[in-house]
Scaffold this motif. Structure first.
Motif, PDB file in Angstrom:
ATOM      1  N   VAL A  14       0.873  -1.179  -0.092  1.00 23.76           N
ATOM      2  CA  VAL A  14       0.208  -0.054   0.076  1.00 23.76           C
ATOM      3  C   VAL A  14       0.902   1.080  -0.160  1.00 23.76           C
ATOM      4  O   VAL A  14       0.596   2.137  -0.810  1.00 23.76           O
ATOM      5  N   SER A  59      -8.302   7.361  -4.096  1.00 22.54           N
ATOM      6  CA  SER A  59      -9.036   6.060  -4.029  1.00 22.54           C
ATOM      7  C   SER A  59      -7.889   5.081  -3.537  1.00 22.54           C
ATOM      8  O   SER A  59      -8.223   4.439  -2.661  1.00 22.54           O
ATOM      9  N   VAL A  60      -6.706   5.092  -3.794  1.00 24.27           N
ATOM     10  CA  VAL A  60      -5.830   4.334  -3.348  1.00 24.27           C
ATOM     11  C   VAL A  60      -5.374   4.371  -1.658  1.00 24.27           C
ATOM     12  O   VAL A  60      -5.457   3.498  -0.895  1.00 24.27           O
ATOM     13  N   TRP A  63      -8.927   3.022  -0.197  1.00 27.42           N
ATOM     14  CA  TRP A  63      -8.598   1.664  -0.206  1.00 27.42           C
ATOM     15  C   TRP A  63      -7.709   1.001   0.879  1.00 27.42           C
ATOM     16  O   TRP A  63      -7.943   0.130   1.569  1.00 27.42           O
ATOM     17  N   ALA A  64      -6.559   1.702   1.360  1.00 25.76           N
ATOM     18  CA  ALA A  64      -5.476   1.348   2.022  1.00 25.76           C
ATOM     19  C   ALA A  64      -5.999   1.588   3.558  1.00 25.76           C
ATOM     20  O   ALA A  64      -5.799   0.680   4.337  1.00 25.76           O
ATOM     21  N   ARG A  66      -8.973   1.479   4.460  1.00 26.45           N
ATOM     22  CA  ARG A  66     -10.001   0.697   4.955  1.00 26.45           C
ATOM     23  C   ARG A  66      -9.690  -0.646   5.175  1.00 26.45           C
ATOM     24  O   ARG A  66     -10.014  -1.644   5.726  1.00 26.45           O
ATOM     25  N   ARG A  67      -8.661  -1.083   4.417  1.00 30.59           N
ATOM     26  CA  ARG A  67      -8.046  -2.502   4.312  1.00 30.59           C
ATOM     27  C   ARG A  67      -7.522  -2.650   5.605  1.00 30.59           C
ATOM     28  O   ARG A  67      -7.316  -3.639   6.321  1.00 30.59           O
ATOM     29  N   ARG A  70      -9.949  -3.100   8.428  1.00 29.07           N
ATOM     30  CA  ARG A  70     -10.461  -4.454   8.279  1.00 29.07           C
ATOM     31  C   ARG A  70      -9.499  -5.297   9.051  1.00 29.07           C
ATOM     32  O   ARG A  70     -10.117  -6.158   9.637  1.00 29.07           O
TER      33      ARG A  70
END
Length: 182
Positions: A14, A59-60, A63-64, A66-67, A70
């Motif tokens: 990431v 976006s990246v 996404w990073a 959120r990942r 999680r």
């Protein structure tokens, strides 16, 4: 692969994506500021890649985040007892492996000790044989030297005997030849 290693790998991937996207955005920004500073107008053909790179970076980044969130939630959902149990199992496995390695080392050490003892015993035996052999070699040398001297004396006697027999036989033969031949 453990979950910690996976998280580190994901985090590294990431971060690489964020750095690449940020670098592309910076290049595009620098490339588009130059025409604006010279008094040129806004050209959408120039600004559209900048806008696309900003959207991609956002976006990246989202996404990073959120990942990672999680992954943290999955780790938080995990029962601490299970985590502790896995760690205890790993520690027990490490101790079992260390014990087996210690047994292997002990067996190797005992084998080396036995080999060393056998070598020392063999060396002592060879040393005693060497001492006995030195005495025997001296006796054999004396016997051979004595035999050699006796052999030389016997050969000399034999040569003198043949000389004497030759002289003794040649005189009567010479006298007979003188008598018979006028």
């Amino acid at each position: 692969m453990t979950s910690t290693t996976r998280m580190r790998t994901r985090r590294t991937v990431v971060m690489i994506a964020v750095v690449v996207s940020a670098s592309f955005t910076a290049v595009m920004l620098i490339g588009t500021i130059a025409p604006l500073s010279t008094g040129g107008g806004i050209d959408w053909a120039i600004w559209s890649p900048f806008a696309i790179s900003c959207i991609a970076l956002s976006s990246v980044s989202i996404w990073a985040l959120r990942r990672e969130a999680r992954a943290r939630l999955a780790q938080a959902r995990e029962d601490p007892g299970q985590s502790l149990g896995r760690r205890v199992e790993r520690v027990n496995a490490a101790f079992a492996e260390a014990a087996s390695l210690m047994d292997d080392l002990r067996r190797d050490l005992e084998a080396q000790k036995a080999a060393r003892e056998a070598l020392l015993t063999e060396a002592e035996k060879q040393q005693s044989l060497l001492e006995v052999n030195e005495d025997q070699a001296e006796k054999i040398r004396q016997i051979l030297v004595g035999e050699t001297k006796a052999t030389i004396r016997a050969e000399r006697r034999q040569q003198w005997m043949f000389f004497g027999l030759g002289v003794a036989a040649s005189i009567p033969i010479g006298v007979m030849i003188n008598i018979l031949v006028p």
